[in-house]
Design a protein around this motif. Structure first.
Motif, PDB file in Angstrom:
ATOM      1  N   GLN A 258     -17.628  64.709 -26.411  1.00  0.00           N
ATOM      2  CA  GLN A 258     -17.170  64.649 -25.919  1.00  0.00           C
ATOM      3  C   GLN A 258     -16.745  65.283 -24.702  1.00  0.00           C
ATOM      4  O   GLN A 258     -16.931  66.882 -24.929  1.00  0.00           O
ATOM      5  N   ASP A 259     -16.757  64.366 -23.419  1.00  0.00           N
ATOM      6  CA  ASP A 259     -16.122  65.795 -21.893  1.00  0.00           C
ATOM      7  C   ASP A 259     -15.378  66.638 -22.518  1.00  0.00           C
ATOM      8  O   ASP A 259     -14.618  68.370 -22.246  1.00  0.00           O
ATOM      9  N   ALA A 260     -14.463  65.780 -23.492  1.00  0.00           N
ATOM     10  CA  ALA A 260     -12.470  66.507 -22.777  1.00  0.00           C
ATOM     11  C   ALA A 260     -12.814  68.111 -24.200  1.00  0.00           C
ATOM     12  O   ALA A 260     -12.029  68.946 -24.067  1.00  0.00           O
ATOM     13  N   VAL A 261     -13.917  67.867 -25.414  1.00  0.00           N
ATOM     14  CA  VAL A 261     -14.106  68.852 -26.086  1.00  0.00           C
ATOM     15  C   VAL A 261     -14.994  69.757 -25.986  1.00  0.00           C
ATOM     16  O   VAL A 261     -14.446  71.635 -25.809  1.00  0.00           O
ATOM     17  N   ARG A 262     -15.721  69.301 -24.904  1.00  0.00           N
ATOM     18  CA  ARG A 262     -16.712  70.245 -24.768  1.00  0.00           C
ATOM     19  C   ARG A 262     -15.200  71.534 -23.113  1.00  0.00           C
ATOM     20  O   ARG A 262     -15.872  72.368 -23.616  1.00  0.00           O
ATOM     21  N   GLU A 263     -14.990  70.565 -22.519  1.00  0.00           N
ATOM     22  CA  GLU A 263     -14.265  71.938 -21.297  1.00  0.00           C
ATOM     23  C   GLU A 263     -13.109  72.833 -22.518  1.00  0.00           C
ATOM     24  O   GLU A 263     -12.667  73.455 -21.733  1.00  0.00           O
ATOM     25  N   ILE A 264     -12.746  72.292 -23.495  1.00  0.00           N
ATOM     26  CA  ILE A 264     -11.454  72.993 -24.172  1.00  0.00           C
ATOM     27  C   ILE A 264     -12.342  74.507 -24.610  1.00  0.00           C
ATOM     28  O   ILE A 264     -11.971  75.364 -25.063  1.00  0.00           O
ATOM     29  N   PHE A 265     -13.510  73.860 -25.008  1.00  0.00           N
ATOM     30  CA  PHE A 265     -14.402  74.806 -25.521  1.00  0.00           C
ATOM     31  C   PHE A 265     -14.822  76.169 -25.037  1.00  0.00           C
ATOM     32  O   PHE A 265     -14.621  77.503 -24.836  1.00  0.00           O
ATOM     33  N   ARG A 266     -15.695  75.524 -23.375  1.00  0.00           N
ATOM     34  CA  ARG A 266     -15.253  76.198 -22.352  1.00  0.00           C
ATOM     35  C   ARG A 266     -14.881  77.116 -21.511  1.00  0.00           C
ATOM     36  O   ARG A 266     -14.762  78.299 -21.397  1.00  0.00           O
ATOM     37  N   GLU A 267     -13.499  76.436 -21.590  1.00  0.00           N
ATOM     38  CA  GLU A 267     -12.197  77.335 -20.652  1.00  0.00           C
ATOM     39  C   GLU A 267     -11.932  78.419 -22.090  1.00  0.00           C
ATOM     40  O   GLU A 267     -11.739  79.297 -21.777  1.00  0.00           O
ATOM     41  N   ASN A 268     -11.982  78.530 -23.175  1.00  0.00           N
ATOM     42  CA  ASN A 268     -11.672  78.800 -24.526  1.00  0.00           C
ATOM     43  C   ASN A 268     -12.574  80.515 -23.893  1.00  0.00           C
ATOM     44  O   ASN A 268     -12.415  81.554 -23.934  1.00  0.00           O
ATOM     45  N   ILE A 269     -13.377  80.510 -23.616  1.00  0.00           N
ATOM     46  CA  ILE A 269     -14.800  80.955 -23.538  1.00  0.00           C
ATOM     47  C   ILE A 269     -14.518  82.126 -22.224  1.00  0.00           C
ATOM     48  O   ILE A 269     -14.887  83.227 -22.378  1.00  0.00           O
ATOM     49  N   ALA A 270     -14.061  81.122 -21.220  1.00  0.00           N
ATOM     50  CA  ALA A 270     -14.245  81.710 -20.285  1.00  0.00           C
ATOM     51  C   ALA A 270     -12.639  82.597 -20.611  1.00  0.00           C
ATOM     52  O   ALA A 270     -12.929  83.608 -19.340  1.00  0.00           O
ATOM     53  N   VAL A 271     -11.857  82.026 -20.802  1.00  0.00           N
ATOM     54  CA  VAL A 271     -10.456  83.312 -21.585  1.00  0.00           C
ATOM     55  C   VAL A 271     -10.884  84.637 -21.806  1.00  0.00           C
ATOM     56  O   VAL A 271     -11.052  85.749 -21.579  1.00  0.00           O
ATOM     57  N   GLU A 272     -12.281  84.333 -22.717  1.00  0.00           N
ATOM     58  CA  GLU A 272     -12.958  86.132 -23.154  1.00  0.00           C
ATOM     59  C   GLU A 272     -13.116  86.570 -22.334  1.00  0.00           C
ATOM     60  O   GLU A 272     -13.272  88.007 -22.742  1.00  0.00           O
ATOM     61  N   ILE A 273     -13.918  86.207 -21.930  1.00  0.00           N
ATOM     62  CA  ILE A 273     -15.384  86.556 -20.923  1.00  0.00           C
ATOM     63  C   ILE A 273     -13.992  87.589 -20.131  1.00  0.00           C
ATOM     64  O   ILE A 273     -14.514  88.572 -19.654  1.00  0.00           O
ATOM     65  N   GLN A 274     -13.175  86.883 -18.935  1.00  0.00           N
ATOM     66  CA  GLN A 274     -11.984  87.833 -18.339  1.00  0.00           C
ATOM     67  C   GLN A 274     -11.421  88.636 -18.942  1.00  0.00           C
ATOM     68  O   GLN A 274     -11.529  89.451 -18.337  1.00  0.00           O
ATOM     69  N   LYS A 275     -11.407  88.852 -20.202  1.00  0.00           N
ATOM     70  CA  LYS A 275     -10.299  90.257 -20.961  1.00  0.00           C
ATOM     71  C   LYS A 275     -11.648  90.851 -21.185  1.00  0.00           C
ATOM     72  O   LYS A 275     -10.939  91.829 -21.309  1.00  0.00           O
ATOM     73  N   PHE A 276     -12.786  90.868 -21.082  1.00  0.00           N
ATOM     74  CA  PHE A 276     -13.811  91.292 -20.651  1.00  0.00           C
ATOM     75  C   PHE A 276     -13.174  92.737 -19.510  1.00  0.00           C
ATOM     76  O   PHE A 276     -14.088  93.768 -19.100  1.00  0.00           O
ATOM     77  N   GLY A 277     -12.192  92.040 -18.413  1.00  0.00           N
ATOM     78  CA  GLY A 277     -12.107  92.330 -17.347  1.00  0.00           C
ATOM     79  C   GLY A 277     -13.358  92.541 -16.462  1.00  0.00           C
ATOM     80  O   GLY A 277     -13.678  93.445 -15.007  1.00  0.00           O
ATOM     81  N   LEU A 278     -14.352  91.709 -16.816  1.00  0.00           N
ATOM     82  CA  LEU A 278     -15.625  90.934 -15.130  1.00  0.00           C
ATOM     83  C   LEU A 278     -15.117  90.149 -14.498  1.00  0.00           C
ATOM     84  O   LEU A 278     -13.967  89.423 -14.825  1.00  0.00           O
TER      85      LEU A 278
END
Length: 278
Positions: A258-278
């Motif tokens: 489902q698109d909505a499920v994939r988007e939640i997972f995508r956002e979760n990944i993006a948040v953690e990558i951002q925490k690397f300071g990138l």
């Protein structure tokens, strides 16, 4: 530090999935989605079910669990990586993932982070469940949705609040929503008589009602064939019952497509990558 000179690659993503003997392709489809969303970042996939890994090995298909994949990524020299909890609830599978990541941090020089599972934050969970119910109901009030959650076999496990909230929320937003589990709180085998009574009571008020069984599973693996079909057939003995149609382009209802499920997972990944300071 001489050891750190071997960490000469940048960022990676590891998808930590349960696995499925018959539906592995859904996980690899999700892997391709993540690769597209995070272009240029290598994506690896691990599976936590030893049963699945061993069964697929008999077919010559070799897959690895999370510690093995983390070791591979570490050996390849990635400075940082995100372990993605490809799970619905923050229960046992997620907790094992967290312990593995924390344990690996004790000896790896890489910067390792992990994501939340799917139904973790209140707002995201509420909006997703409300949208899901609206999609599969399609404004048809002659439908009883029976949501079947896999569940966990013990009652003192962390993360059960998420399971309970999901069940309570679904029942609150529509009087014709019912919930049960396979092996968790309110398992179908123990509450099926109560479910039957509730369904028949509603049908007395509205004879047009029919039941949709909604598998709350990331992929439609063995539980779909061994449990969901059986549940639908049992309900079919006293009313019109079927398994809900998929919301993606596959033949069996699942969450991961489902698109909505994939988007939640995508956002979760993006948040953690951002925490690397990138």
């Amino acid at each position: 530090m001489k050891r750190y000179r071997h960490y000469n690659k940048e960022t990676a993503i590891i998808l930590s999935c349960f696995g499925s003997v018959i539906e592995q392709d859904k996980y690899f489809s999700f892997q391709e989605y993540v690769k597209e969303q995070f272009e240029g970042i290598p994506v690896f996939t691990a599976f936590s079910s030893k049963m699945v890994i061993k069964e697929l090995a008999k077919e010559g298909k070799v897959y690895k669990n999370l510690p093995q994949v983390m070791a591979d990524v570490d050996m390849e020299g990635y400075k940082r990586y995100v372990v993605v909890s490809v799970n619905i609830f923050p229960t046992d599978e997620h907790e094992v993932l967290v312990r593995m990541v924390k344990g690996f941090k004790n000896f790896s020089l890489a910067n390792i982070r992990y994501t939340n599972p799917l139904l973790y934050k209140t707002k995201e969970t509420s909006l997703y469940l409300k949208n899901l119910d609206a999609q599969i109901r399609q404004e048809d009030e002659n439908i009883i949705n029976l949501y079947v959650i896999h569940g966990v076999p013990v009652l003192n496990l962390g993360g059960l609040e998420s399971v309970s909230y999901t069940a309570d929320f679904l029942k609150m937003i529509n009087k014709n929503n019912l919930t049960c589990s396979l092996e968790g709180e309110f398992p179908f085998y123990a509450v099926k008589d109560a479910i039957k009574a509730q369904i028949l009571e509603r049908i007395k008020e509205n004879p047009k009602l029919k039941v949709q069984v909604v598998p709350m599973l990331l992929v439609s693996g063995n539980h779909y064939f061994k449990d969901m079909i059986e549940i639908s057939e049992e309900i079919g003995e006293y009313c019109d019952s079927s398994i809900v149609k998929p919301l993606d382009n596959t033949t069996k209802f699942n969450l991961l497509g489902q698109d909505a499920v994939r988007e939640i997972f995508r956002e979760n990944i993006a948040v953690e990558i951002q925490k690397f300071g990138l």
